[in-house]
Design a protein around this motif. Sequence first.
Motif, PDB file in Angstrom:
ATOM      1  N   ASP A  91      27.032  31.794  44.674  1.00  0.00           N
ATOM      2  CA  ASP A  91      27.341  32.543  43.454  1.00  0.00           C
ATOM      3  C   ASP A  91      28.305  33.697  43.701  1.00  0.00           C
ATOM      4  O   ASP A  91      29.131  34.014  42.839  1.00  0.00           O
ATOM      5  N   HIS A  92      28.199  34.334  44.856  1.00  0.00           N
ATOM      6  CA  HIS A  92      29.068  35.474  45.138  1.00  0.00           C
ATOM      7  C   HIS A  92      30.160  35.129  46.144  1.00  0.00           C
ATOM      8  O   HIS A  92      31.353  35.131  45.818  1.00  0.00           O
ATOM      9  N   ASP A  93      29.768  34.816  47.377  1.00  0.00           N
ATOM     10  CA  ASP A  93      30.751  34.685  48.453  1.00  0.00           C
ATOM     11  C   ASP A  93      31.781  33.599  48.188  1.00  0.00           C
ATOM     12  O   ASP A  93      32.989  33.809  48.387  1.00  0.00           O
ATOM     13  N   LEU A  94      31.342  32.416  47.764  1.00  0.00           N
ATOM     14  CA  LEU A  94      32.275  31.315  47.541  1.00  0.00           C
ATOM     15  C   LEU A  94      33.187  31.605  46.355  1.00  0.00           C
ATOM     16  O   LEU A  94      34.397  31.330  46.411  1.00  0.00           O
ATOM     17  N   ASN A  95      32.636  32.165  45.289  1.00  0.00           N
ATOM     18  CA  ASN A  95      33.470  32.517  44.136  1.00  0.00           C
ATOM     19  C   ASN A  95      34.545  33.531  44.517  1.00  0.00           C
ATOM     20  O   ASN A  95      35.709  33.406  44.120  1.00  0.00           O
ATOM     21  N   VAL A  96      34.162  34.545  45.282  1.00  0.00           N
ATOM     22  CA  VAL A  96      35.129  35.572  45.694  1.00  0.00           C
ATOM     23  C   VAL A  96      36.196  34.960  46.597  1.00  0.00           C
ATOM     24  O   VAL A  96      37.400  35.235  46.440  1.00  0.00           O
ATOM     25  N   GLU A  97      35.774  34.136  47.547  1.00  0.00           N
ATOM     26  CA  GLU A  97      36.739  33.502  48.447  1.00  0.00           C
ATOM     27  C   GLU A  97      37.746  32.653  47.682  1.00  0.00           C
ATOM     28  O   GLU A  97      38.958  32.717  47.928  1.00  0.00           O
ATOM     29  N   LEU A  98      37.264  31.879  46.728  1.00  0.00           N
ATOM     30  CA  LEU A  98      38.150  31.005  45.963  1.00  0.00           C
ATOM     31  C   LEU A  98      39.106  31.817  45.086  1.00  0.00           C
ATOM     32  O   LEU A  98      40.269  31.443  44.920  1.00  0.00           O
ATOM     33  N   ALA A  99      38.624  32.924  44.539  1.00  0.00           N
ATOM     34  CA  ALA A  99      39.502  33.787  43.747  1.00  0.00           C
ATOM     35  C   ALA A  99      40.594  34.382  44.629  1.00  0.00           C
ATOM     36  O   ALA A  99      41.772  34.457  44.229  1.00  0.00           O
ATOM     37  N   GLN A 100      40.246  34.793  45.826  1.00  0.00           N
ATOM     38  CA  GLN A 100      41.229  35.363  46.762  1.00  0.00           C
ATOM     39  C   GLN A 100      42.285  34.325  47.142  1.00  0.00           C
ATOM     40  O   GLN A 100      43.487  34.625  47.160  1.00  0.00           O
ATOM     41  N   VAL A 101      41.842  33.114  47.424  1.00  0.00           N
ATOM     42  CA  VAL A 101      42.765  32.048  47.800  1.00  0.00           C
ATOM     43  C   VAL A 101      43.651  31.669  46.613  1.00  0.00           C
ATOM     44  O   VAL A 101      44.850  31.395  46.776  1.00  0.00           O
ATOM     45  N   ALA A 102      43.070  31.656  45.413  1.00  0.00           N
ATOM     46  CA  ALA A 102      43.846  31.344  44.215  1.00  0.00           C
ATOM     47  C   ALA A 102      44.967  32.358  44.012  1.00  0.00           C
ATOM     48  O   ALA A 102      46.112  31.996  43.720  1.00  0.00           O
ATOM     49  N   LYS A 103      44.644  33.606  44.173  1.00  0.00           N
ATOM     50  CA  LYS A 103      45.659  34.650  44.026  1.00  0.00           C
ATOM     51  C   LYS A 103      46.760  34.480  45.059  1.00  0.00           C
ATOM     52  O   LYS A 103      47.956  34.571  44.730  1.00  0.00           O
ATOM     53  N   ALA A 104      46.391  34.227  46.305  1.00  0.00           N
ATOM     54  CA  ALA A 104      47.384  34.040  47.368  1.00  0.00           C
ATOM     55  C   ALA A 104      48.260  32.820  47.121  1.00  0.00           C
ATOM     56  O   ALA A 104      49.430  32.792  47.527  1.00  0.00           O
ATOM     57  N   ALA A 105      47.702  31.807  46.442  1.00  0.00           N
ATOM     58  CA  ALA A 105      48.450  30.577  46.170  1.00  0.00           C
ATOM     59  C   ALA A 105      49.415  30.724  45.004  1.00  0.00           C
ATOM     60  O   ALA A 105      50.255  29.849  44.782  1.00  0.00           O
ATOM     61  N   GLY A 106      49.281  31.796  44.241  1.00  0.00           N
ATOM     62  CA  GLY A 106      50.181  32.009  43.115  1.00  0.00           C
ATOM     63  C   GLY A 106      49.600  31.701  41.756  1.00  0.00           C
ATOM     64  O   GLY A 106      50.328  31.621  40.760  1.00  0.00           O
ATOM     65  N   VAL A 107      48.286  31.526  41.686  1.00  0.00           N
ATOM     66  CA  VAL A 107      47.625  31.308  40.392  1.00  0.00           C
ATOM     67  C   VAL A 107      47.802  32.553  39.528  1.00  0.00           C
ATOM     68  O   VAL A 107      47.622  33.683  39.987  1.00  0.00           O
ATOM     69  N   ARG A 108      48.137  32.363  38.266  1.00  0.00           N
ATOM     70  CA  ARG A 108      48.429  33.488  37.378  1.00  0.00           C
ATOM     71  C   ARG A 108      47.203  33.977  36.617  1.00  0.00           C
ATOM     72  O   ARG A 108      47.042  35.173  36.377  1.00  0.00           O
ATOM     73  N   HIS A 109      46.330  33.051  36.219  1.00  0.00           N
ATOM     74  CA  HIS A 109      45.187  33.414  35.378  1.00  0.00           C
ATOM     75  C   HIS A 109      43.900  32.878  36.015  1.00  0.00           C
ATOM     76  O   HIS A 109      43.857  31.741  36.489  1.00  0.00           O
ATOM     77  N   PHE A 110      42.854  33.694  35.982  1.00  0.00           N
ATOM     78  CA  PHE A 110      41.567  33.287  36.548  1.00  0.00           C
ATOM     79  C   PHE A 110      40.485  33.526  35.506  1.00  0.00           C
ATOM     80  O   PHE A 110      40.371  34.624  34.954  1.00  0.00           O
ATOM     81  N   VAL A 111      39.698  32.486  35.244  1.00  0.00           N
ATOM     82  CA  VAL A 111      38.628  32.540  34.240  1.00  0.00           C
ATOM     83  C   VAL A 111      37.292  32.347  34.944  1.00  0.00           C
ATOM     84  O   VAL A 111      37.084  31.326  35.616  1.00  0.00           O
ATOM     85  N   PHE A 112      36.391  33.305  34.782  1.00  0.00           N
ATOM     86  CA  PHE A 112      35.094  33.245  35.460  1.00  0.00           C
ATOM     87  C   PHE A 112      33.965  33.330  34.444  1.00  0.00           C
ATOM     88  O   PHE A 112      33.927  34.236  33.607  1.00  0.00           O
ATOM     89  N   VAL A 113      33.045  32.380  34.523  1.00  0.00           N
ATOM     90  CA  VAL A 113      31.866  32.390  33.653  1.00  0.00           C
ATOM     91  C   VAL A 113      30.783  33.190  34.353  1.00  0.00           C
ATOM     92  O   VAL A 113      30.171  32.727  35.326  1.00  0.00           O
TER      93      VAL A 113
END
Length: 233
Positions: A91-113
Amino acid sequence: MTSTLLIGSTGLVGSYILSTLLADSSVAAVHTISRRAPKSTGPTLQATVEADTAHWAARLSSIRPAPSTVFSSLGTTRAQAGGIANQWKIDHDLNVELAQVAKAAGVRHFVFVSSAGTRNLLSTPMPYAKMKRGVEDAIEGLGFETAIILRPGLIMGEREVPHQGGPLMISAVKRLGSIFGQGVQDSLGQDAEVIARAAVHAAKMAEEGKAPAKHWVLEPSDIVRLGRTEWKS
């Protein structure tokens, strides 16, 4: 949305986000990363099945071109995870890691439930609330063009593995709604499909430059408005 990635596509809300994206002709590609294959299928779906979540970040990084929007409805329960420590890893660590990687990859928008009520006085010390707040704060701090946080109340719908006490709570909320009106029910719980539609609606607004804020939080009333009242299929 030209390209999207969904994490949590096999869960209750995630499965509705997936079916909503697959039904949208304006979405050119829908990527998923999950431990098992999602139930929905379609010509725009590009599903990655990876049983080991330790490899999910690398899988995300390998998507070319990078998706413009990433959705995460990833979450589990203490019982399913086998304890609070294991739940925290997902719930925490994996979500944070994926958000960090998404940002580094150039993702513009992130939606979190996320979840409603995680920042009030009573919930502040609870582990579940700490997990959700930690992910929300991490996403906000990464500097996405738009960070969209949904905070639904009780998620209404039939799960493959019911949460402990979940069916009773859903029944109680529906009963209150039948007595006091739909507005009361909407303030306490929202249908999973409505939450999913609100997530997609908000993401499309962000893609079109219509998000009201760089860090956009959707409370239950906003979810109902975007996912039901203003929803156009």
